[in-house]
Design a protein around this motif. Structure first.
Motif, PDB file in Angstrom:
ATOM      1  N   ILE A 212      10.679  26.596  17.999  1.00  0.00           N
ATOM      2  CA  ILE A 212      11.781  27.559  17.977  1.00  0.00           C
ATOM      3  C   ILE A 212      12.954  26.888  18.680  1.00  0.00           C
ATOM      4  N   ALA A 213      14.032  26.666  17.937  1.00  0.00           N
ATOM      5  CA  ALA A 213      15.224  26.027  18.517  1.00  0.00           C
ATOM      6  C   ALA A 213      16.375  27.013  18.413  1.00  0.00           C
ATOM      7  N   THR A 214      16.972  27.326  19.528  1.00  0.00           N
ATOM      8  CA  THR A 214      18.051  28.314  19.546  1.00  0.00           C
ATOM      9  C   THR A 214      19.337  27.654  20.013  1.00  0.00           C
ATOM     10  N   ILE A 215      20.390  27.826  19.195  1.00  0.00           N
ATOM     11  CA  ILE A 215      21.678  27.243  19.578  1.00  0.00           C
ATOM     12  C   ILE A 215      22.320  28.150  20.623  1.00  0.00           C
ATOM     13  N   SER A 216      22.359  27.635  21.827  1.00  0.00           N
ATOM     14  CA  SER A 216      22.961  28.337  22.947  1.00  0.00           C
ATOM     15  C   SER A 216      24.339  27.724  23.182  1.00  0.00           C
ATOM     16  N   SER A 217      24.722  27.563  24.429  1.00  0.00           N
ATOM     17  CA  SER A 217      25.984  26.903  24.774  1.00  0.00           C
ATOM     18  C   SER A 217      25.930  26.494  26.235  1.00  0.00           C
ATOM     19  N   ARG A 218      26.594  25.391  26.523  1.00  0.00           N
ATOM     20  CA  ARG A 218      26.737  24.983  27.927  1.00  0.00           C
ATOM     21  C   ARG A 218      27.421  26.098  28.728  1.00  0.00           C
ATOM     22  N   MET A 219      28.203  26.940  28.029  1.00  0.00           N
ATOM     23  CA  MET A 219      28.885  28.046  28.718  1.00  0.00           C
ATOM     24  C   MET A 219      27.890  29.067  29.275  1.00  0.00           C
ATOM     25  N   GLY A 220      26.628  28.976  28.863  1.00  0.00           N
ATOM     26  CA  GLY A 220      25.593  29.836  29.421  1.00  0.00           C
ATOM     27  C   GLY A 220      24.918  29.248  30.636  1.00  0.00           C
ATOM     28  N   SER A 221      25.315  28.037  30.996  1.00  0.00           N
ATOM     29  CA  SER A 221      24.735  27.409  32.187  1.00  0.00           C
ATOM     30  C   SER A 221      25.457  27.900  33.432  1.00  0.00           C
ATOM     31  N   ILE A 222      24.728  28.524  34.325  1.00  0.00           N
ATOM     32  CA  ILE A 222      25.331  28.993  35.584  1.00  0.00           C
ATOM     33  C   ILE A 222      25.684  27.783  36.437  1.00  0.00           C
ATOM     34  N   ALA A 223      24.806  26.766  36.409  1.00  0.00           N
ATOM     35  CA  ALA A 223      25.035  25.565  37.221  1.00  0.00           C
ATOM     36  C   ALA A 223      26.281  24.808  36.775  1.00  0.00           C
ATOM     37  N   ALA A 224      26.598  24.883  35.473  1.00  0.00           N
ATOM     38  CA  ALA A 224      27.750  24.124  34.958  1.00  0.00           C
ATOM     39  C   ALA A 224      29.080  24.768  35.337  1.00  0.00           C
ATOM     40  N   GLY A 225      29.017  25.980  35.881  1.00  0.00           N
ATOM     41  CA  GLY A 225      30.247  26.626  36.336  1.00  0.00           C
ATOM     42  C   GLY A 225      30.959  27.330  35.204  1.00  0.00           C
ATOM     43  N   GLY A 226      32.185  27.776  35.414  1.00  0.00           N
ATOM     44  CA  GLY A 226      32.908  28.460  34.345  1.00  0.00           C
ATOM     45  C   GLY A 226      33.947  29.410  34.878  1.00  0.00           C
ATOM     46  N   GLY A 227      33.844  30.653  34.515  1.00  0.00           N
ATOM     47  CA  GLY A 227      34.899  31.638  34.779  1.00  0.00           C
ATOM     48  C   GLY A 227      35.415  32.132  33.435  1.00  0.00           C
ATOM     49  N   GLY A 228      35.772  33.419  33.344  1.00  0.00           N
ATOM     50  CA  GLY A 228      36.248  33.974  32.081  1.00  0.00           C
ATOM     51  C   GLY A 228      35.129  34.073  31.056  1.00  0.00           C
ATOM     52  N   ALA A 229      35.484  34.434  29.825  1.00  0.00           N
ATOM     53  CA  ALA A 229      34.536  34.521  28.692  1.00  0.00           C
ATOM     54  C   ALA A 229      33.239  35.203  29.111  1.00  0.00           C
ATOM     55  N   TYR A 230      33.375  36.366  29.752  1.00  0.00           N
ATOM     56  CA  TYR A 230      32.211  37.016  30.365  1.00  0.00           C
ATOM     57  C   TYR A 230      31.091  37.304  29.374  1.00  0.00           C
ATOM     58  N   ALA A 231      31.443  37.909  28.246  1.00  0.00           N
ATOM     59  CA  ALA A 231      30.407  38.305  27.287  1.00  0.00           C
ATOM     60  C   ALA A 231      29.691  37.072  26.744  1.00  0.00           C
ATOM     61  N   TYR A 232      30.457  36.083  26.341  1.00  0.00           N
ATOM     62  CA  TYR A 232      29.846  34.897  25.726  1.00  0.00           C
ATOM     63  C   TYR A 232      28.967  34.164  26.734  1.00  0.00           C
ATOM     64  N   ARG A 233      29.484  33.937  27.927  1.00  0.00           N
ATOM     65  CA  ARG A 233      28.687  33.227  28.950  1.00  0.00           C
ATOM     66  C   ARG A 233      27.416  34.001  29.283  1.00  0.00           C
ATOM     67  N   ALA A 234      27.561  35.322  29.465  1.00  0.00           N
ATOM     68  CA  ALA A 234      26.387  36.135  29.814  1.00  0.00           C
ATOM     69  C   ALA A 234      25.371  36.127  28.680  1.00  0.00           C
ATOM     70  N   SER A 235      25.874  36.165  27.436  1.00  0.00           N
ATOM     71  CA  SER A 235      24.949  36.211  26.295  1.00  0.00           C
ATOM     72  C   SER A 235      24.152  34.919  26.171  1.00  0.00           C
ATOM     73  N   LYS A 236      24.793  33.802  26.446  1.00  0.00           N
ATOM     74  CA  LYS A 236      24.081  32.525  26.312  1.00  0.00           C
ATOM     75  C   LYS A 236      23.144  32.303  27.513  1.00  0.00           C
ATOM     76  N   ALA A 237      23.536  32.784  28.693  1.00  0.00           N
ATOM     77  CA  ALA A 237      22.619  32.715  29.842  1.00  0.00           C
ATOM     78  C   ALA A 237      21.389  33.579  29.555  1.00  0.00           C
ATOM     79  N   ALA A 238      21.605  34.733  28.928  1.00  0.00           N
ATOM     80  CA  ALA A 238      20.488  35.642  28.634  1.00  0.00           C
ATOM     81  C   ALA A 238      19.531  35.024  27.621  1.00  0.00           C
ATOM     82  N   ILE A 239      20.059  34.350  26.604  1.00  0.00           N
ATOM     83  CA  ILE A 239      19.147  33.768  25.623  1.00  0.00           C
ATOM     84  C   ILE A 239      18.454  32.540  26.218  1.00  0.00           C
TER      85      ILE A 239
END
Ligand SMILES: NC(=O)c1ccc[n+]([C@@H]2O[C@H](COP(=O)([O-])OP(=O)(O)OC[C@H]3O[C@@H](n4cnc5c(N)ncnc54)[C@H](OP(=O)(O)O)[C@@H]3O)[C@@H](O)[C@H]2O)c1
Length: 226
Positions: A128-155
């Motif tokens: 099972i391979a799921t296309i996530s995003s680096r934007m879902g990495s809490i360690a990689a940092g970020g800010g903004g794009a709340y829904a997208y970041r949270a959704s990729k962290a959740a998956i």
């Protein structure tokens, strides 16, 4: 030949991956929301196209029922949305926030669980391979794009959990960052083209063994911290 089930196969990264697996002779069940207008996908030879809105969970179950008895070697959860392009400290629409979570976080889990019998039927262990995003990495940092970041962290969390539970069934389960890719979502100013992303993603997926289940990979094969 092995069988691939992929979502969001009509454009962008999903279309590129579909073409690459088709070129390798795989049997492909390619899903998209509007098959009638999926011209580029129809041009890929030997692909079975199925209509699927991934948040229609009854439709996911119906598709699993339709393919009952078919072994699936690879489930590729690719369909995704970005939602609003919100900046720091703005969420412009919480209904859209929920929709982003439905598409990016809940639907891939629903697909994985609905097609579990098909994955368990694959000889030699399914993936099972799921296309996530680096934007879902809490360690990689970020800010903004709340829904997208949270959704990729959740998956990422959901798929990591699934990896632990499915290891004894010889099913490998990973999430992947495709790079910043020139698609409708990534935009023309992105870093890499779909061919570079697709080639990298496929190499990582093809080389996946149970040893690496539960990991979060970049398209170049490097690991991304959670
Ligand atoms: N491009 C990037 O830079 C980038 C970076 C990191 C991660 N990603 C991830 O990579 C994946 C593919 O993105 P992309 O760049 O190829 O995006 P894209 O060009 O916008 O394509 C998105 C695909 O997802 C499908 N989709 C969206 N919502 C759906 C739903 N509810 N049900 C079924 N299909 C749905 C779209 O179908 P329709 O044509 O019907 O809308 C389309 O096929 C996504 O998960 C995205 O988050 C992309």
């Amino acid at each position: 030949m092995p069988t691939l089930l992929i979502t969001g196969a009509n454009r962008g990264i999903g279309l590129e991956l579909t073409k690459r697996y088709a070129a390798d002779g795989w049997t492909i069940i390619a899903t998209c929301r509007e098959p009638q207008s999926a011209k580029a996908l129809k041009d890929v030879r030997g692909v079975s196209i199925e209509a699927l809105e991934v948040t229609d969970y009854a439709a996911v179950d119906a598709l699993a029922q339709k393919y009952q008895g078919t072994a699936i070697d690879l489930l590729l959860n690719n369909a995704g949305i970005y939602g609003h392009r919100d900046g720091a400290l703005t969420v412009s629409d919480f209904n859209t926030y929920l929709q982003v979570l439905q598409v990016n976080s809940v639907a891939p889990m629903k697909l994985a669980l609905a097609f579990l019998p098909h994955l368990k039927a694959a000889k030699g262990g399914a993936k099972i391979a799921t296309i996530s995003s680096r934007m879902g990495s809490i360690a990689a940092g970020g800010g903004g794009a709340y829904a997208y970041r949270a959704s990729k962290a959740a998956i990422n969390a959901g798929m990591h959990n699934l990896a632990l539970d499915l290891k004894s069934s010889s099913i490998s389960c990973i999430t992947l960052h495709p790079g910043w890719v020139k698609t409708d979502m990534g935009g023309a100013g992105a870093d890499i083209d779909v061919a570079t992303s697709g080639a990298g993603l496929k190499k990582v997926i093809d080389g996946l063994t149970l040893k690496d289940t539960g990991k979060f990979f970049n398209y170049d094969g490097s690991e991304i911290p959670w």
